[in-house]
Motif scaffolding. Structure first.
Motif, PDB file in Angstrom:
ATOM      1  N   LYS A 264       4.601  -2.697 -15.792  1.00  0.00           N
ATOM      2  CA  LYS A 264       5.000  -2.347 -14.437  1.00  0.00           C
ATOM      3  C   LYS A 264       6.299  -2.673 -14.066  1.00  0.00           C
ATOM      4  O   LYS A 264       7.127  -1.822 -13.596  1.00  0.00           O
ATOM      5  CB  LYS A 264       3.926  -3.063 -13.315  1.00  0.00           C
ATOM      6  CG  LYS A 264       2.609  -2.519 -13.386  1.00  0.00           C
ATOM      7  CD  LYS A 264       1.561  -3.256 -12.387  1.00  0.00           C
ATOM      8  CE  LYS A 264       0.114  -2.827 -12.624  1.00  0.00           C
ATOM      9  NZ  LYS A 264      -0.709  -3.874 -11.749  1.00  0.00           N
ATOM     10  N   LEU A 265       6.572  -3.794 -14.732  1.00  0.00           N
ATOM     11  CA  LEU A 265       8.053  -4.331 -14.515  1.00  0.00           C
ATOM     12  C   LEU A 265       8.940  -3.470 -15.279  1.00  0.00           C
ATOM     13  O   LEU A 265       9.995  -3.029 -14.733  1.00  0.00           O
ATOM     14  CB  LEU A 265       8.087  -5.874 -15.022  1.00  0.00           C
ATOM     15  CG  LEU A 265       7.388  -6.804 -14.115  1.00  0.00           C
ATOM     16  CD1 LEU A 265       7.499  -8.179 -14.745  1.00  0.00           C
ATOM     17  CD2 LEU A 265       7.900  -6.881 -12.686  1.00  0.00           C
ATOM     18  N   ARG A 266       8.746  -2.803 -16.626  1.00  0.00           N
ATOM     19  CA  ARG A 266       9.394  -2.028 -17.260  1.00  0.00           C
ATOM     20  C   ARG A 266       9.812  -0.613 -16.499  1.00  0.00           C
ATOM     21  O   ARG A 266      10.607  -0.242 -16.590  1.00  0.00           O
ATOM     22  CB  ARG A 266       8.908  -1.848 -18.389  1.00  0.00           C
ATOM     23  CG  ARG A 266       9.281  -2.962 -19.795  1.00  0.00           C
ATOM     24  CD  ARG A 266       8.724  -2.445 -20.950  1.00  0.00           C
ATOM     25  NE  ARG A 266       7.671  -1.909 -21.083  1.00  0.00           N
ATOM     26  CZ  ARG A 266       6.382  -2.483 -21.375  1.00  0.00           C
ATOM     27  NH1 ARG A 266       6.677  -4.031 -21.297  1.00  0.00           N
ATOM     28  NH2 ARG A 266       5.325  -2.029 -21.441  1.00  0.00           N
ATOM     29  N   ALA A 267       8.414  -0.371 -15.907  1.00  0.00           N
ATOM     30  CA  ALA A 267       8.503   1.006 -15.092  1.00  0.00           C
ATOM     31  C   ALA A 267       9.611   1.054 -13.970  1.00  0.00           C
ATOM     32  O   ALA A 267      10.399   1.917 -13.612  1.00  0.00           O
ATOM     33  CB  ALA A 267       7.179   1.454 -14.879  1.00  0.00           C
ATOM     34  N   VAL A 268       9.321  -0.076 -13.092  1.00  0.00           N
ATOM     35  CA  VAL A 268      10.341  -0.345 -12.011  1.00  0.00           C
ATOM     36  C   VAL A 268      11.730  -0.464 -12.542  1.00  0.00           C
ATOM     37  O   VAL A 268      12.626   0.028 -11.766  1.00  0.00           O
ATOM     38  CB  VAL A 268       9.807  -1.665 -11.206  1.00  0.00           C
ATOM     39  CG1 VAL A 268      10.853  -2.084 -10.345  1.00  0.00           C
ATOM     40  CG2 VAL A 268       8.551  -1.397 -10.466  1.00  0.00           C
TER      41      VAL A 268
ATOM     42  N   ALA B 148      10.679   8.347 -11.767  1.00  0.00           N
ATOM     43  CA  ALA B 148      10.739   9.365 -10.643  1.00  0.00           C
ATOM     44  C   ALA B 148       9.539   9.255  -9.563  1.00  0.00           C
ATOM     45  O   ALA B 148       9.799   9.875  -8.383  1.00  0.00           O
ATOM     46  CB  ALA B 148      11.520  10.695 -11.205  1.00  0.00           C
ATOM     47  N   SER B 149       8.616   9.271 -10.076  1.00  0.00           N
ATOM     48  CA  SER B 149       7.200   9.444  -9.256  1.00  0.00           C
ATOM     49  C   SER B 149       6.062   8.067  -9.667  1.00  0.00           C
ATOM     50  O   SER B 149       6.341   7.796 -10.803  1.00  0.00           O
ATOM     51  CB  SER B 149       6.654  10.739  -9.802  1.00  0.00           C
ATOM     52  OG  SER B 149       6.020  10.852 -10.940  1.00  0.00           O
ATOM     53  N   TYR B 150       5.019   8.091  -8.891  1.00  0.00           N
ATOM     54  CA  TYR B 150       4.206   7.372  -8.987  1.00  0.00           C
ATOM     55  C   TYR B 150       3.373   7.696 -10.256  1.00  0.00           C
ATOM     56  O   TYR B 150       2.823   6.806 -10.910  1.00  0.00           O
ATOM     57  CB  TYR B 150       3.299   7.292  -7.822  1.00  0.00           C
ATOM     58  CG  TYR B 150       2.022   6.450  -7.938  1.00  0.00           C
ATOM     59  CD1 TYR B 150       1.987   4.937  -8.004  1.00  0.00           C
ATOM     60  CD2 TYR B 150       0.670   7.112  -8.164  1.00  0.00           C
ATOM     61  CE1 TYR B 150       0.976   4.427  -8.412  1.00  0.00           C
ATOM     62  CE2 TYR B 150      -0.359   6.084  -8.560  1.00  0.00           C
ATOM     63  CZ  TYR B 150      -0.229   4.815  -8.379  1.00  0.00           C
ATOM     64  OH  TYR B 150      -1.266   4.081  -8.991  1.00  0.00           O
ATOM     65  N   GLN B 151       3.148   8.760 -10.582  1.00  0.00           N
ATOM     66  CA  GLN B 151       2.494   9.518 -11.827  1.00  0.00           C
ATOM     67  C   GLN B 151       3.167   8.911 -12.938  1.00  0.00           C
ATOM     68  O   GLN B 151       2.614   8.584 -13.844  1.00  0.00           O
ATOM     69  CB  GLN B 151       2.516  11.072 -11.797  1.00  0.00           C
ATOM     70  CG  GLN B 151       1.394  11.516 -12.769  1.00  0.00           C
ATOM     71  CD  GLN B 151       0.182  11.263 -12.714  1.00  0.00           C
ATOM     72  OE1 GLN B 151      -0.476  11.213 -11.549  1.00  0.00           O
ATOM     73  NE2 GLN B 151      -0.485  10.975 -13.791  1.00  0.00           N
ATOM     74  N   GLU B 152       4.514   9.011 -13.269  1.00  0.00           N
ATOM     75  CA  GLU B 152       5.066   8.594 -14.341  1.00  0.00           C
ATOM     76  C   GLU B 152       4.979   6.954 -14.319  1.00  0.00           C
ATOM     77  O   GLU B 152       4.430   6.408 -15.507  1.00  0.00           O
ATOM     78  CB  GLU B 152       6.569   8.724 -14.203  1.00  0.00           C
ATOM     79  CG  GLU B 152       7.211  10.133 -14.366  1.00  0.00           C
ATOM     80  CD  GLU B 152       8.543  10.158 -14.348  1.00  0.00           C
ATOM     81  OE1 GLU B 152       9.190   9.402 -15.048  1.00  0.00           O
ATOM     82  OE2 GLU B 152       9.062  11.100 -13.820  1.00  0.00           O
ATOM     83  N   PHE B 153       4.944   6.362 -13.241  1.00  0.00           N
ATOM     84  CA  PHE B 153       4.582   4.865 -13.230  1.00  0.00           C
ATOM     85  C   PHE B 153       3.336   4.677 -13.601  1.00  0.00           C
ATOM     86  O   PHE B 153       3.070   3.740 -14.407  1.00  0.00           O
ATOM     87  CB  PHE B 153       4.672   4.378 -11.792  1.00  0.00           C
ATOM     88  CG  PHE B 153       4.441   2.996 -11.502  1.00  0.00           C
ATOM     89  CD1 PHE B 153       5.343   1.638 -11.851  1.00  0.00           C
ATOM     90  CD2 PHE B 153       3.128   2.721 -10.956  1.00  0.00           C
ATOM     91  CE1 PHE B 153       5.008   0.377 -11.736  1.00  0.00           C
ATOM     92  CE2 PHE B 153       2.708   1.232 -11.106  1.00  0.00           C
ATOM     93  CZ  PHE B 153       3.687   0.006 -11.430  1.00  0.00           C
ATOM     94  N   ARG B 154       2.313   5.271 -13.204  1.00  0.00           N
ATOM     95  CA  ARG B 154       0.978   5.159 -13.714  1.00  0.00           C
ATOM     96  C   ARG B 154       0.579   5.325 -15.178  1.00  0.00           C
ATOM     97  O   ARG B 154      -0.142   4.654 -15.574  1.00  0.00           O
ATOM     98  CB  ARG B 154      -0.103   6.158 -12.728  1.00  0.00           C
ATOM     99  CG  ARG B 154      -1.504   6.080 -13.030  1.00  0.00           C
ATOM    100  CD  ARG B 154      -2.213   6.688 -12.111  1.00  0.00           C
ATOM    101  NE  ARG B 154      -3.592   6.561 -11.952  1.00  0.00           N
ATOM    102  CZ  ARG B 154      -4.369   7.333 -12.742  1.00  0.00           C
ATOM    103  NH1 ARG B 154      -3.842   8.431 -13.380  1.00  0.00           N
ATOM    104  NH2 ARG B 154      -5.795   7.363 -12.912  1.00  0.00           N
ATOM    105  N   ASP B 155       1.157   6.612 -15.576  1.00  0.00           N
ATOM    106  CA  ASP B 155       1.306   6.934 -16.966  1.00  0.00           C
ATOM    107  C   ASP B 155       1.556   5.874 -17.862  1.00  0.00           C
ATOM    108  O   ASP B 155       1.077   5.477 -18.807  1.00  0.00           O
ATOM    109  CB  ASP B 155       1.807   8.125 -17.269  1.00  0.00           C
ATOM    110  CG  ASP B 155       1.133   9.479 -16.619  1.00  0.00           C
ATOM    111  OD1 ASP B 155      -0.031   9.160 -16.242  1.00  0.00           O
ATOM    112  OD2 ASP B 155       1.787  10.398 -16.512  1.00  0.00           O
ATOM    113  N   LEU B 156       2.810   4.888 -17.357  1.00  0.00           N
ATOM    114  CA  LEU B 156       3.532   4.027 -18.335  1.00  0.00           C
ATOM    115  C   LEU B 156       2.610   2.978 -18.239  1.00  0.00           C
ATOM    116  O   LEU B 156       2.175   2.322 -19.458  1.00  0.00           O
ATOM    117  CB  LEU B 156       4.774   3.595 -17.757  1.00  0.00           C
ATOM    118  CG  LEU B 156       5.929   4.605 -17.860  1.00  0.00           C
ATOM    119  CD1 LEU B 156       7.142   4.131 -17.283  1.00  0.00           C
ATOM    120  CD2 LEU B 156       6.059   4.537 -19.445  1.00  0.00           C
ATOM    121  N   VAL B 157       1.791   2.473 -17.007  1.00  0.00           N
ATOM    122  CA  VAL B 157       0.898   1.502 -17.154  1.00  0.00           C
ATOM    123  C   VAL B 157      -0.204   1.833 -17.886  1.00  0.00           C
ATOM    124  O   VAL B 157      -0.940   0.932 -18.642  1.00  0.00           O
ATOM    125  CB  VAL B 157       0.714   0.728 -15.587  1.00  0.00           C
ATOM    126  CG1 VAL B 157      -0.530   0.008 -15.718  1.00  0.00           C
ATOM    127  CG2 VAL B 157       1.864   0.365 -15.159  1.00  0.00           C
TER     128      VAL B 157
END
Length: 91
Positions: free
Chosen positions: A34-38, A43-52
């Motif tokens: 999550k910290l890396r994604a932030v 660009a989107s919540y979907q990318e954030f979610r996929d990374l997690v």
């Protein structure tokens, strides 16, 4: 029942401890993702979610990757394609 009469089930205690450690590892792994994604400013919540969700995946080792590349994707199609090509060349 006194303290002397209590029986400790060490195997159950070990299982509980292993489960707690695994949950802690999962929490830390996902939190780090999550910290890396932030920090990457996805660009989107979907990318954030996929990374997690992909935080438990490990990269493929180079030796495994090389072995995969050498094998054709579909050997049947590759063989029949070579057969068709060679038969057209003979004509």
């Amino acid at each position: 029942m006194s303290a002397q009469d209590t029986v400790i089930d060490f195997s159950a205690l070990e299982l509980e401890c292993r489960a707690a450690v695994e949950l802690d590892h999962k929490y830390r792994r996902e939190n780090d993702a999550k910290l890396r994604a932030v920090n990457q400013r996805v660009a989107s919540y979907q990318e954030f979610r996929d990374l997690v969700l992909a935080s438990n995946l490990k990269p493929i080792h180079k030796t495994v990757r090389d072995g995969i590349r050498k094998q054709p994707w579909n050997p049947v199609v590759t063989s029949s394609h070579n057969h068709v090509t060679s038969s057209h060349m003979n004509q």
